[in-house]
Structures are given as structure tokens and as C-alpha cells.
Write an enzyme that holds these catalytic residues in place. Structure first.
Site, PDB file in Angstrom:
ATOM      1  N   ASP A  30       0.798  -1.219   0.000  1.00 17.75           N
ATOM      2  CA  ASP A  30       0.000   0.000   0.000  1.00 17.75           C
ATOM      3  C   ASP A  30       0.838   1.281   0.000  1.00 17.75           C
ATOM      4  O   ASP A  30       1.767   1.423   0.786  1.00 17.75           O
ATOM      5  CB  ASP A  30      -0.877  -0.032   1.271  1.00 17.75           C
ATOM      6  CG  ASP A  30      -2.019   0.938   1.175  1.00 17.75           C
ATOM      7  OD1 ASP A  30      -1.930   1.871   0.374  1.00 17.75           O
ATOM      8  OD2 ASP A  30      -3.000   0.740   1.916  1.00 17.75           O
ATOM      9  N   ILE A  31       0.454   2.199  -0.833  1.00 13.87           N
ATOM     10  CA  ILE A  31       1.204   3.466  -0.953  1.00 13.87           C
ATOM     11  C   ILE A  31       1.227   4.232   0.374  1.00 13.87           C
ATOM     12  O   ILE A  31       2.213   4.854   0.743  1.00 13.87           O
ATOM     13  CB  ILE A  31       0.599   4.335  -2.090  1.00 13.87           C
ATOM     14  CG1 ILE A  31       1.530   5.517  -2.410  1.00 13.87           C
ATOM     15  CG2 ILE A  31      -0.805   4.850  -1.740  1.00 13.87           C
ATOM     16  CD1 ILE A  31       1.204   6.208  -3.715  1.00 13.87           C
ATOM     17  N   LYS A  32       0.111   4.136   1.123  1.00 11.82           N
ATOM     18  CA  LYS A  32       0.001   4.900   2.370  1.00 11.82           C
ATOM     19  C   LYS A  32       1.003   4.436   3.417  1.00 11.82           C
ATOM     20  O   LYS A  32       1.378   5.159   4.316  1.00 11.82           O
ATOM     21  CB  LYS A  32      -1.420   4.763   2.957  1.00 11.82           C
ATOM     22  CG  LYS A  32      -2.368   5.786   2.377  1.00 11.82           C
ATOM     23  CD  LYS A  32      -3.557   6.003   3.285  1.00 11.82           C
ATOM     24  CE  LYS A  32      -4.383   4.747   3.436  1.00 11.82           C
ATOM     25  NZ  LYS A  32      -5.714   4.989   3.958  1.00 11.82           N
ATOM     26  N   HIS A  33       1.403   3.187   3.325  1.00 13.86           N
ATOM     27  CA  HIS A  33       2.329   2.652   4.322  1.00 13.86           C
ATOM     28  C   HIS A  33       3.749   2.570   3.774  1.00 13.86           C
ATOM     29  O   HIS A  33       4.572   1.849   4.317  1.00 13.86           O
ATOM     30  CB  HIS A  33       1.857   1.277   4.772  1.00 13.86           C
ATOM     31  CG  HIS A  33       0.479   1.303   5.361  1.00 13.86           C
ATOM     32  ND1 HIS A  33       0.199   1.917   6.546  1.00 13.86           N
ATOM     33  CD2 HIS A  33      -0.700   0.840   4.888  1.00 13.86           C
ATOM     34  CE1 HIS A  33      -1.103   1.809   6.801  1.00 13.86           C
ATOM     35  NE2 HIS A  33      -1.668   1.166   5.804  1.00 13.86           N
ATOM     36  N   GLY A  34       4.008   3.267   2.668  1.00 17.82           N
ATOM     37  CA  GLY A  34       5.353   3.205   2.086  1.00 17.82           C
ATOM     38  C   GLY A  34       5.586   1.890   1.361  1.00 17.82           C
ATOM     39  O   GLY A  34       6.722   1.430   1.240  1.00 17.82           O
TER      40      GLY A  34
END
Lengths: 119, 732
Positions: B616-620
Site C-alpha cells: 500500500d502506498i500509504k504505508h510506504g
């Protein structure tokens, strides 16, 4: 407290509002504490007097010896700091120096003269 | 001198020029609250404070982008190794976990020492509080607070028979908070009641002069009474006596904290008792501060039991209020102050306070249901005070054993603690101040017949130590054999040779903890556990906790023992960390050569949180670097994973495997590898697996191209994929 007294006081207290109960609580606490704090106002102890000497620049070992000597002479009620300060005045020595000389056993005649009226 | 997160705190440096050290501030510091609605990461909070610069967040924080919000309540860590040089390192660890109130326990017996202790002797169950030890500790805490980015309150005890002197010492040396309650001396330390109260007024007045926070001692009644909940009316009385006495001695309300403990615990229906009490005490003592202590009364040696109790205690703090949330560990029942448990206590408090952030917006006490019980509690306390006054006042009441009686007042059982007002330690030492009594110093409580015309009392002597710290005489060591230098010398030599042992209480003490389940009754289990530890070559094994799983089937045993050897640091084989590409290089590669992966948890595994973190992009996750992924969900069969890779033309298959029972994860890896070969795509697709129990060696031995374990981030996986593709480009 006997049962009857408890019942009577309980019913009196139950008639009070919450605000009145809180006020009653604090009023009684004050009545218990007042004689205690008055005692502290008018009394002192070896630890209190050592705390004065610490604030005057003595270390804990010096403070202990000085207060023990003053207590033994029955002069704690004058204030240990008072005695040391007064001797420093009388001898024109700095306060700590005066205290150290008292520890060495000097100037106690002067202490007796000033604080016990012994000549 | 500054601390660096990757370097140890050098105690020798702290001790250098200690005679010149001056505290940089005095008085208590509260946390700085952030406005309600402040955001940390994606979340909005109601009750948090300014963040730290360096810290260790709660374990689940890795799923929340490593955020570490700080509750508004000051959090306490109790530190009690008995050696201040070891305490200091523990304080640093506690501060990183969110403690900003460091409570240093005093050595056994100091309260009966008529004077100050000097030097740095070793203590039992705490340190001897000396000028040298507190000065070194405050100096170290200055560095720690710079490192974490938050003021740290240093706290100890102004109790015992030398209270006023200890108060001077603390005021001079920048100690920020202290326990002070004359009732504690009287009831639990056997010190003459008159001496205790007279001394206390002077001590409190001195504490007020430097804005030191005072914590009272009422909670001890709860810990000492035979039936803890029954002392609740008395607790209110004890709090009131100390609060009124303190304000009359000069402490403002905001510097007076009540030490309050939820008195009960399960299996009793604790909440109905604890909640009523907590609300009553807060309603009566409005304007004062509350230090919520954890209940220790019923804790034996079971850490999880302690944690359960403390979570519920902290829930009560959130439902009512707390200015300080104290923590404590069950170490007394476990033989040694196991520092890690102190850290866990801090984490328990932080976790619970954050978890319940803003709960009072949704939940409020049912006034109608509670009011009657609260009034009853107040009435009992009032009756209690009327009884004290009927009997001639406080000293008479103590003399008659009113306090710590296990009856629910007005019931009395007759098992209270009785103290003679003319007896006990220090009796007969209090004298009246004469009409010419004088003390030429500032901040002195009580009658003081100073000469007229003084601006400040200490003008008589040219200033006192509170304003002129250069007047303080610093005593170093008085005992040549019992001091910090003697204790540290062997460790310095060991450290110079790179040698160390595990530690619990003191540096290199060598203690470790083992736990085991023995399939037998507790007696057999204990003997077996000791035998096992001995055969392992461990010294001094001791059982520190036992849990009966079943009277005959099994017992869980925890053992403490000493490791008889040292480890040499430079001889350890530490696996090299893989060389990870920087984010820009990964992005640049993906920009030129798009990368697609398929991902899912393999087989019968529903644990998808870690996988989502990697994607996920939000979690790097890898999406952040421009990689595309097809997420197939959880419990994906091997065939489906491979078919999806073929359909989408994926460069890699990412499988997550958390379940490892019967080596199901290894079988999964081999099946993936085998089926890819059968379908003829093994050289086109990278097989990557991950999970908490996975490591790279295990994965590559079982047919994977790479394996990633605990602590992996998206960049690690992305970097591996790019490097593998670069290698492939070079080969072709």
C-alpha cells in the site's frame, strides 16, 4: 461511635445538599488540621534546624554536629541559625567559619552569655 | 555533552565536574496539550500532547506509519536498582517509551536516618538519596530530556525523620517532585507523630518555594489494610488532612497531587466500587491534582495479571481524570527489579490512554445511579472526621488506632495501626520556638523573629543557598569501599575488552529469565525447572513465578538464573543487512521499465495486514515507487497465484505466510517453485515470500528468490525486485 449517635448524625447529614456536604467535609478537615499547623508554627526540631544550617552554607556533617551541640545545651528553641549568625557577628567571622569554630568547641561561653544570660 | 541515539550514555562523563553542576530549571513541568482534533498520521485525537523527537512507539505502530502520539497525562516510571549509575540508563530507556516522571525509590531504612546521607553508597530496593546521586541523576536527565525532546520530572521522597533537610537538598538540586505526607511517617515508618507534622510544614514550605509537586501517601492505607476497599472513607480523610495541612504550609493546590488507587480488583466486581470512589474523590478535591497509581495490592508475580489489572485501572483514569498516570510492575513478587517490566508498565499506560482517547465525548457517568453511593461515601468520611474531633483530635485518634482499620466506617474492627504521640522514633525532640527564635534564611515556615528592616531574611548572612548555589558545599565520597567508582571499575575493564553479560538489575549481573511448561504438578514442575536450569550450566536458578495449568497436567514456570560467562562483542556473527537501493533509483528504474506483481496470502492464511503494508502506498509500500500490483486476497491457492501471474504478465509473485505450524509455510514455498517450473515460467517470475517467521535463508533454501521477515518495509522488497531485474538485463 455508638449506633444512636451514628444514626442521628447520618440523618442530619443526609438532609444536606451535595454542596453543603462538601463544605462540611472541608470545614471538619480544617478543624482537625488547625491545631497541627499551629504546633508547627510555634515549634522546631533538630531536622528543621539542620535544614536552616544547610541553607546557610553548611554541609550535612557540620550541620549535624552543630545542631547536636545546640540541642544538648537546650538552646534549639533559639534557632541554630540564629546562634551561629550571632556568634559570627560577635566574632566578626564569616558565618561558616564561625560555625566551624563552634564545632571545634570554641565560643560556647559567648553562646551561653548571649543566649542564657550567663556571665 | 549530548546523547546520540546509537551510543550508550557514559556514566563516567556524567560524574566529571559534578561539583560544578547546577540544575537548569526547578519545579514541576506538565505536558503541553495539543488542541482537540490535532492529527497524528491519519488520526485525529482529543487528548494528546506535544510529540517527542526520539522515542520507541507502541508495538502496533508499525501498522500506522510508526506514529507515537503522546497522551496528555504525565506517565511515571519507577526505578529501583539500588545503584544510581544503573538507574540512569534505565531512566533513558523509560523516557524513550514515554515516561516523563522518573520516580526514584529510596533505599530501605533511609527514613530512619537522622540526617542526610552523602557519597554514593549502594542501596537495597532503591538508592540512598544523596547529593551526589541526585545531582548525577538530574544531570543525566537533562541530557535525556534533550534527546527525547520533553522535560523530565525527577522525583523522590521527602519523608522520614530528616524531611526538612531532604527538602532543602531537593530544592537546591532541582528535584521536581516528591512524596510528602506526615501521616505516612506516623503510620508506616513509626516516626513520632509530633515530629512528623512539625517537620512536614517546613518541608512543604520549602517544596513550594521551588514549585516542586507534592504527592501524598494516602494510597498506602489501601495497600496496608486487611480489606482494601473498606478504607475508602478513611482515604478521603487522609487526603483531606494532608491537603489542608499542605495549603496551610504554603503549597498551592496545583502543586498538591493526591495519590489515588482504584482499591479493588476482579474477581470482585471492582468497577462498581472503584468508579464510585474515583468520582467521589475527584468531586471533593476539585482544584487539586490527581496522581493515579496502579493497584499493587493484589498482584503476585504474574505479569499478565498485572497488565490486566493496570489496563482497567487506567480505564478508570480515562473515565474520570488523572494528571499523572503512574505505573508499577510486579517485580517485588519476582525477586529483582526487572527493568523491562517497568518499560512494559509505561507501555500499558500509554497504550490504554491512547486507546481511550476522547472516550468521555461518548460515555458519561449515570449521575442518577451514582449519586446515592457518592453521598454515602462522603457521609462516612464526615462521620469519620467527627469521630476524630470527638476523641480529641488527630494525635488522639492515631493513639487509639483509628487509622488503617479494616472496618467500613462507621464500622470498626479494631485492627488499625496505633501510634503514641509521645513515643516512637524521634519522640521528645520537638521544642517550642522561643520568643527570640530566629532563622536567617528564606522560605522558612513558622514563627521567625527577624530584625526589622530586612528585605529578605537571608540578607543577614549575605544570601542563602537557594539563591546562591555557590554556597552549597559539595561532599563527594565518605566511604572508600562503598561508592560508584569501586562499583564501576570492573565494568570499565570489561567494557574496554568488549565483554558483556545480560543484565536485569545491575550492569553485568548476568541474570536471564527462562520460561517453560512442565507437564506435571507445581511441586514437580518447580524442581524440574531448577534441574533444567542447572543442567544448562546456569547459576543460582530461582523460580520466580508459577501458573497452574491443571493440577496434574501441567505448570507454567518462570525461572531466573545467572549466566556464568561473558560474551565478546566483536566476536559475534551479525548477519549483514542487505544493500537497499534508494527510493529515487527505484522510481527511476520503474519509470523506464514498468513493474507489475501479483500478491496475496498463501494457502489457508488469513493474515493480510503485513502484506498490505508492503503493497500500500500509504504505508510506504511498493506502490509508492510506481509498481503496480494485483491483490488476490487471502488464502489464495498456489495454482490461482500462478495463473494470475501468467494472465497479468507479472514480474513477481509476493506471497505472505504467517502460519508456520507443521512447516506449512515451507511446503507452500516448494509448491510455488515446483508449479512455476511445470508451467514454464520460473525464469520469468520472481518468487518472493514474507512473514513474521520468514527469513531469507529459509526462503531461498525452499525455492524462493527471496524471503523477508519482521520489520520489512516496502522499499526492501521494491529494491530486491529492481536489483533482480537489473541483473536479468545484464545477463541477457
Amino acid at each position: 461511635m455508638d449506633e444512636k449517635k451514628v444514626q442521628q448524625r447520618r440523618s442530619e447529614l443526609e438532609a444536606l445538599s451535595d454542596q453543603q456536604l462538601n463544605e462540611k467535609f472541608w470545614e471538619l478537615a480544617e478543624r482537625i488540621v488547625d491545631p497541627l499547623i499551629n504546633l508547627a508554627h510555634t515549634h522546631t526540631s533538630p531536622s528543621i534546624e539542620r535544614s536552616v544550617l544547610l541553607r546557610m552554607g553548611f554541609n550535612s556533617l557540620q550541620a549535624k554536629v552543630l545542631v547536636d551541640k545546640i540541642f544538648e545545651r537546650g538552646l534549639l528553641g533559639k534557632g541554630a541559625g540564629h546562634i551561629v549568625w550571632r556568634i559570627s557577628k560577635e566574632t566578626s567571622l564569616p558565618v561558616v567559619k564561625a560555625g566551624l569554630e563552634l564545632i571545634e568547641g570554641r565560643h560556647w561561653d559567648e553562646v551561653d552569655r548571649v543566649f542564657k544570660g550567663v556571665h | 555533552m549530548a546523547l546520540h541515539p546509537d551510543q550508550k550514555l557514559d556514566v563516567s562523563k556524567i560524574l566529571e565536574k559534578l561539583e560544578e553542576y547546577r540544575p537548569r530549571r526547578k519545579g514541576w513541568t506538565w505536558r503541553v496539550p495539543l488542541p482537540p482534533g490535532s492529527k497524528v498520521g491519519d488520526y485525529s485525537y482529543r487528548e494528546i500532547s506535544q510529540p517527542l523527537q526520539n522515542s520507541v512507539p507502541l508495538p502496533p505502530a508499525k501498522y500506522f506509519n510508526h506514529i507515537d502520539p503522546q497522551p496528555q497525562e504525565v506517565i511515571t516510571a519507577e526505578i529501583a536498582s539500588g545503584r544510581f549509575e544503573d538507574d540512569i540508563r534505565r531512566m533513558r530507556m523509560a523516557a524513550w517509551h514515554g515516561a516523563d516522571h522518573i520516580m526514584v525509590i529510596r533505599t530501605l531504612g533511609q527514613s530512619h536516618f537522622d540526617g542526610l546521607i552523602e557519597g554514593s553508597p549502594e542501596g537495597v530496593g532503591g538508592i540512598p538519596i544523596t547529593r551526589k546521586e541526585i545531582r548525577a541523576t538530574r544531570k543525566a536527565l537533562d541530557l535525556v530530556e534533550d534527546e527525547v525532546g520533553r522535560p523530565i520530572n525527577f522525583h523522590s521522597y521527602v519523608s522520614g525523620i530528616a524531611g526538612p533537610e531532604v527538602a532543602v537538598l531537593f530544592a537546591e538540586e532541582g528535584v521536581n517532585g516528591a512524596h510528602q505526607d506526615p501521616q505516612y511517617n506516623v503510620l508506616y515508618r513509626g516516626i513520632n507523630p509530633i515530629r512528623s507534622f512539625v517537620d512536614a510544614a517546613v518541608a512543604k514550605h520549602l517544596m513550594a518555594s521551588v514549585n516542586m509537586l507534592q504527592i501524598d501517601g494516602a494510597h498506602n492505607a489501601n495497600a496496608s489494610s486487611r480489606v482494601a476497599w473498606k478504607v475508602m472513607p478513611e482515604l478521603l480523610v487522609q487526603h483531606a488532612i494532608n491537603c489542608v495541612y499542605s495549603t496551610k504550609a504554603g503549597l498551592p493546590k496545583e502543586l498538591i497531587a493526591l495519590s489515588t488507587v482504584p482499591p479493588m480488583t476482579a474477581p470482585a466486581p471492582e468497577f462498581r466500587l472503584n468508579f464510585v470512589y474515583a468520582l467521589t474523590v475527584r468531586e471533593l478535591f476539585q482544584g487539586f491534582r490527581f496522581r493515579a497509581q496502579m493497584n499493587t495490592r493484589y498482584i503476585e508475580s504474574d505479569l499478565l495479571d498485572a497488565t490486566r489489572i493496570h489496563v482497567l485501572d487506567t480505564l478508570l483514569s480515562r473515565l474520570t481524570s488523572a494528571d499523572i498516570q503512574s505505573t508499577i510492575t510486579p517485580d517485588e513478587g519476582r525477586n529483582v527489579p526487572w527493568h523491562v517490566n517497568s518499560i512494559r508498565g509505561v507501555e500499558t499506560a500509554k497504550h490504554t490512554l491512547l486507546a481511550l482517547d476522547g472516550m468521555k465525548e461518548f460515555v458519561e457517568p449515570n449521575e442518577k445511579a451514582l449519586r446515592g453511593a457518592m453521598r454515602d461515601m462522603k457521609i462516612r468520611a464526615i462521620l469519620y472526621m467527627q469521630d476524630i474531633l470527638d476523641n480529641g483530635g488527630y494525635f488522639e485518634a492515631v493513639h487509639q488506632g483509628f487509622f488503617v482499620d479494616s472496618g467500613f466506617f462507621p464500622e470498626r474492627v479494631g485492627d488499625g495501626i496505633a501510634r503514641d504521640k509521645d513515643g516512637e522514633l524521634g519522640a521528645g525532640t520537638v521544642v517550642p520556638r522561643e520568643s527570640d527564635y530566629m532563622a536567617p534564611v528564606c522560605h522558612h515556615f513558622g514563627e521567625n523573629h527577624l530584625p526589622d528592616g530586612l528585605e529578605k531574611p537571608c540578607d543577614l548572612i549575605g544570601g542563602c543557598t537557594l539563591d546562591h548555589p555557590e554556597k552549597i558545599q559539595y561532599l563527594d565520597e565518605l566511604d572508600e569501599t562503598d561508592n560508584v567508582e569501586v562499583r564501576m571499575q570492573p565494568h570499565r575493564e570489561k567494557m574496554a575488552s568488549g565483554l558483556f553479560r545480560p543484565e536485569v538489575e545491575w550492569q553485568n549481573d548476568g541474570f536471564i529469565q527462562l520460561d517453560m511448561t512442565i507437564p506435571d504438578n507445581p511441586d514437580v514442575a518447580e524442581a524440574a525447572a531448577l534441574e533444567i536450569a542447572s543442567r544448562m550450566g546456569l547459576e543460582e536458578p530461582t523460580v520466580i513465578s508459577k501458573t497452574v495449568l491443571h493440577p496434574a497436567e501441567g505448570t507454567y514456570v518462570e525461572v531466573k538464573a545467572r549466566v556464568p560467562f561473558f560474551i565478546r562483542r566483536d566476536e559475534l556473527k551479525i548477519p549483514e543487512k542487505p544493500d537497499v537501493l534508494d527510493e529515487a533509483s527505484v522510481r527511476q528504474f520503474v519509470g523506464n521499465r514498468p513493474i507489475k506483481v501479483v500478491a496475496g496470502t498463501l494457502g489457508n492464511d488469513e493474515h493480510s495486514v503485513g502484506m498490505r503494508e508492503i503493497l500500500d502506498i500509504k504505508h510506504g509500500g511498493i506502490e509508492k515507487f510506481g509498481m503496480k500490483y494485483v491483490y488476490l486476497g487471502t488464502s489464495v491457492p498456489v495454482e490461482k497465484m500462478i495463473d494470475a501471474a501468467i494472465e497479468t504478465g507479472a514480474d513477481a509473485i509476493l506471497s505472505s505466510m504467517i502460519i508456520t505450524h507443521n512447516e506449512v509455510h515451507l511446503k507452500g514455498m516448494r509448491q510455488l517453485d515446483q508449479l512455476c517450473r511445470e508451467k514454464g515460467i520460473r525464469d520469468k517470475v520472481l518468487l518472493i515470500c514474507g512473514g513474521t517467521q520468514i527469513n531469507n535463508d529459509m526462503a531461498t533454501e525452499n525455492g524462493m528468490d527471496a524471503g523477508f521477515g519482521r520489520g520489512t518495509h516496502g522499499i526492501d522488497v521494491a529494491s530486491f525486485i529492481v536489483k533482480a531485474l537489473q541483473q536479468r538485463q545484464r545477463n541477457s
